[in-house]
Design an enzyme around this catalytic site. Structure first.
Site, PDB file in Angstrom:
ATOM      1  N   GLU A   1      -2.880  -2.944  -2.477  1.00 57.85           N
ATOM      2  CA  GLU A   1      -4.057  -2.423  -1.773  1.00 57.85           C
ATOM      3  C   GLU A   1      -4.443  -1.047  -2.308  1.00 57.85           C
ATOM      4  OE1 GLU A   1      -3.416  -2.024   2.454  1.00 57.85           O
ATOM      5  OE2 GLU A   1      -5.314  -0.998   2.779  1.00 57.85           O
TER       6      GLU A   1
ATOM      7  N   HIS B   1     -11.738   1.700   2.338  1.00 55.94           N
ATOM      8  CA  HIS B   1     -11.153   2.440   1.223  1.00 55.94           C
ATOM      9  C   HIS B   1     -12.061   2.639   0.026  1.00 55.94           C
ATOM     10  CE1 HIS B   1      -6.663   1.759   2.439  1.00 55.94           C
ATOM     11  NE2 HIS B   1      -7.392   2.307   3.390  1.00 55.94           N
TER      12      HIS B   1
ATOM     13  N   HIS C   1      -8.378  -6.233   4.344  1.00 54.52           N
ATOM     14  CA  HIS C   1      -8.120  -5.441   5.541  1.00 54.52           C
ATOM     15  C   HIS C   1      -9.494  -5.060   6.038  1.00 54.52           C
ATOM     16  CE1 HIS C   1      -3.786  -3.649   5.306  1.00 54.52           C
ATOM     17  NE2 HIS C   1      -3.809  -4.934   5.567  1.00 54.52           N
TER      18      HIS C   1
ATOM     19  N   ASP D   1      -9.438  -3.188   1.262  1.00 53.04           N
ATOM     20  CA  ASP D   1      -9.549  -2.594   2.589  1.00 53.04           C
ATOM     21  C   ASP D   1     -10.958  -2.026   2.672  1.00 53.04           C
ATOM     22  OD1 ASP D   1      -9.628  -0.507   4.623  1.00 53.04           O
ATOM     23  OD2 ASP D   1      -7.480  -0.818   4.829  1.00 53.04           O
TER      24      ASP D   1
ATOM     25  N   ASP E   1     -10.301   4.037   9.388  1.00 54.90           N
ATOM     26  CA  ASP E   1      -9.649   3.112  10.312  1.00 54.90           C
ATOM     27  C   ASP E   1     -10.216   3.073  11.730  1.00 54.90           C
ATOM     28  OD1 ASP E   1      -7.363   2.203   8.521  1.00 54.90           O
ATOM     29  OD2 ASP E   1      -7.125   4.359   8.437  1.00 54.90           O
TER      30      ASP E   1
ATOM     31  N   ASP F   1     -12.379   9.163   7.896  1.00 59.47           N
ATOM     32  CA  ASP F   1     -11.436   8.186   8.426  1.00 59.47           C
ATOM     33  C   ASP F   1     -11.768   6.778   7.946  1.00 59.47           C
ATOM     34  OD1 ASP F   1      -9.291   7.267  10.178  1.00 59.47           O
ATOM     35  OD2 ASP F   1     -10.905   6.327  11.292  1.00 59.47           O
TER      36      ASP F   1
ATOM     37  N   TRP G   1       0.865  -1.186   0.000  1.00 60.52           N
ATOM     38  CA  TRP G   1       0.000   0.000   0.000  1.00 60.52           C
ATOM     39  C   TRP G   1       0.898   1.231   0.000  1.00 60.52           C
ATOM     40  CZ3 TRP G   1      -0.334   4.090   3.554  1.00 60.52           C
ATOM     41  CH2 TRP G   1      -1.247   5.077   3.166  1.00 60.52           C
TER      42      TRP G   1
ATOM     43  N   ASP H   1      -7.380  -3.849  10.107  1.00 57.54           N
ATOM     44  CA  ASP H   1      -6.621  -2.608   9.918  1.00 57.54           C
ATOM     45  C   ASP H   1      -7.382  -1.428  10.505  1.00 57.54           C
ATOM     46  OD1 ASP H   1      -4.952  -0.597   9.153  1.00 57.54           O
ATOM     47  OD2 ASP H   1      -5.353  -0.745   7.010  1.00 57.54           O
TER      48      ASP H   1
ATOM     49  N   LYS I   1      -6.998   2.488  -2.647  1.00 55.94           N
ATOM     50  CA  LYS I   1      -7.626   3.439  -1.730  1.00 55.94           C
ATOM     51  C   LYS I   1      -8.357   4.502  -2.545  1.00 55.94           C
ATOM     52  CE  LYS I   1      -6.569   5.897   2.528  1.00 55.94           C
ATOM     53  NZ  LYS I   1      -5.565   6.155   3.558  1.00 55.94           N
TER      54      LYS I   1
HETATM   55  C1  RNT Z   1      -3.885   2.944   4.720  1.00 54.06           C
HETATM   56  C2  RNT Z   1      -3.937   1.486   4.438  1.00 54.06           C
HETATM   57  C3  RNT Z   1      -2.813   0.684   5.015  1.00 54.06           C
HETATM   58  C4  RNT Z   1      -2.450   1.118   6.420  1.00 54.06           C
HETATM   59  C5  RNT Z   1      -1.500   0.196   7.123  1.00 54.06           C
HETATM   60  C6  RNT Z   1      -0.921   0.824   8.345  1.00 54.06           C
HETATM   61  O1  RNT Z   1      -5.005   3.601   4.375  1.00 54.06           O
HETATM   62  O2  RNT Z   1      -5.150   0.947   4.854  1.00 54.06           O
HETATM   63  O3  RNT Z   1      -3.133  -0.667   4.952  1.00 54.06           O
HETATM   64  O4  RNT Z   1      -3.567   1.286   7.222  1.00 54.06           O
HETATM   65  O5  RNT Z   1      -0.550  -0.230   6.250  1.00 54.06           O
HETATM   66 ZN    ZN Z   2      -5.387  -1.168   4.894  1.00 50.10          ZN
END
Ligand code: RNT
Ligand code: ZN
Length: 413
Positions: free
Chosen positions: A220, A256, A280, A253, A290, A288, A179, A320, A222
């Site tokens: 990955e 994302h 993820h 993810d 996460d 956000d 990523w 994640d 986003k």
């Molecule tokens: C960031 C990605 C990535 C990170 C990690 C820490 O938006 O999701 O995977 O969160 O690598």
């Molecule tokens: Zn991630």
């Protein structure tokens, strides 16, 4: 009759085999991300978190070094049923003289391999393309500066070797997840060239033939990052196409994508074209991506897809999230247990019946049965799972966390 026995009989009325569900769940390893333990700080101490991601909050007691992080991980895992994996980042190398990221080698992670072996864990890995002076313009593999690009290409290659080493030394394949933060805050003048450069850089990163029995490569995507709102070089279309053409996986993810986009719906499509699936699991909240995962509709829907697509054996489930405003061990335990709860919930659904109804266009029956499933005595089966795995049921796991906070975390500053 115990509550579990009553629950089992209740599920039995719907043709659901509860013991089978519990056995399947026991075999699912989830990759717990090390970075919830220290707000993605890592051990390099080179500065603050960058790359379009942010950990907000200053809850006391975060791990300050490898020893503390390992102790906290052990504490969390002691409250989570089953055997799992640990997901590491390149910024967590351990040892006296750690080189810059382009020169990292497996030996800089041997302490983690020893830890994993002792704890019965598998390992996964992530190159760290952020929080570094050479990433301070928000560009790494797609940078117009060849020396910057090459530095990060070397880092990508080094990371694949480390992941392969993890796989070999633990006898369990390790995922290496690429990523990168690359993107632009405002509308770019050129969307093509950065992607052209990223494509060429990735080709170099993946050029070395390593053993696919031990190393699983993935990229990955986003949708946007903080301060990089207008353009992300590694978008979903970019990586999905790259992955399909180059025999690597496209990691989803769940934080994302656009807020109304269902990541669960993407799962069957990817499974039809890729041998494996990498996730993820995270929770997006406004800007956000996460937040700690909760037992919500989308988490259950993701778990349902994994179960009914028969994909548990081929899915690499990683978590994640990083919340710095709450007890970090509680964050881990809540997220890991929620992922397992969602899988158990999914494993306890009468799919054969539901899928038959769909094939016969009996949509009313589907609605009625799906709604009834929500009220089956799921919690009693979960408590049984905790009991069989020797971890506290319900919220009884929280007391040991508070005790640990008092005895250990509160003494850090
Ligand atoms: C960031 C990605 C990535 C990170 C990690 C820490 O938006 O999701 O995977 O969160 O690598
Ligand atoms: Zn991630």
């Amino acid at each position: 009759m115990t509550r579990f026995e009553a629950a089992k009989a209740h599920y039995g009325d719907y043709g659901v085999d509860v013991d089978k569900a519990l056995n399947v769940l026991s075999g699912v390893r989830i990759s717990m991300h090390c970075w919830q333990g220290d707000d993605v700080t890592g051990f390099e101490n080179k500065g603050s978190l960058s790359g379009g991601i942010a950990a907000t909050g200053n809850y006391p007691g975060k791990a300050r070094n490898a020893e503390e992080l390992m102790a906290d991980i052990k504490k969390a895992l002691s409250l989570i049923p089953g055997k799992h994996k640990l997901n590491l980042h390149a910024s967590y190398a351990i040892g006296g003289s750690i080189p810059d990221r382009d020169k990292l080698e497996p030996k800089h992670f041997s302490a983690w391999a020893d830890f994993a072996r002792a704890e019965g864990l598998g390992l996964d890995f992530n190159p760290t393309f952020f929080s570094h002076p050479k990433a301070d313009k928000g560009l790494t593999l797609s940078s117009p500066d060849a020396s910057i690009r090459n530095f990060w290409i070397e880092h990508g290659k080094a990371s694949r070797r480390i992941a392969e080493y993890f796989g070999k030394t633990l006898g369990m394949p390790a995922l290496n997840d690429v990523w990168i933060p690359d993107g632009y805050k405002d509308i770019p003048a050129d969307r093509y060239k950065p992607r052209e450069r990223l494509k060429a850089s990735l080709d170099e990163v993946f050029s070395e033939k390593l053993d696919p029995n031990y190393l699983i490569d993935c990229v990955e995507s986003k949708v946007f990052g903080i301060g990089l709102e207008s353009y992300t070089v590694g978008s979903h279309e970019f990586y999905l196409s790259y992955a399909a053409k180059n025999n690597v996986l496209c990691l989803l993810d769940t934080g994302h994508f656009h807020p109304t986009e269902m990541v669960s719906d993407k799962i069957p499509s990817l499974l039809l074209f890729f041998g494996k699936l990498a996730l993820h699991v995270s929770r997006p909240v406004r800007w956000d991506s996460d937040h700690v995962i909760i037992f919500d509709e989308e988490l259950k829907e993701i778990a349902k897809e994994l179960v009914r697509c028969n994909a548990l054996d081929k899915t690499l489930i990683g978590l994640d999230f990083f919340d710095a405003s709450i007890n970090r061990i509680a964050a881990w335990v809540t997220g890991m247990r929620n992922m397992q709860k969602a899988l158990l919930y999914a494993l306890l659904m009468p799919y054969e019946k539901l899928s038959r109804f769909q094939e016969e266009s009996n949509f009313t029956e589907i609605l009625v049965l799906m709604e009834e499933c929500k009220f089956l005595p799921f919690a009693d089966v979960w408590d049984e799972f905790c009991g069989r795995n020797d971890v506290p049921p319900r919220d009884a796991w929280f007391k040991p966390v508070l005790e640990y906070e008092k005895q250990v975390l509160s003494k850090r500053n």
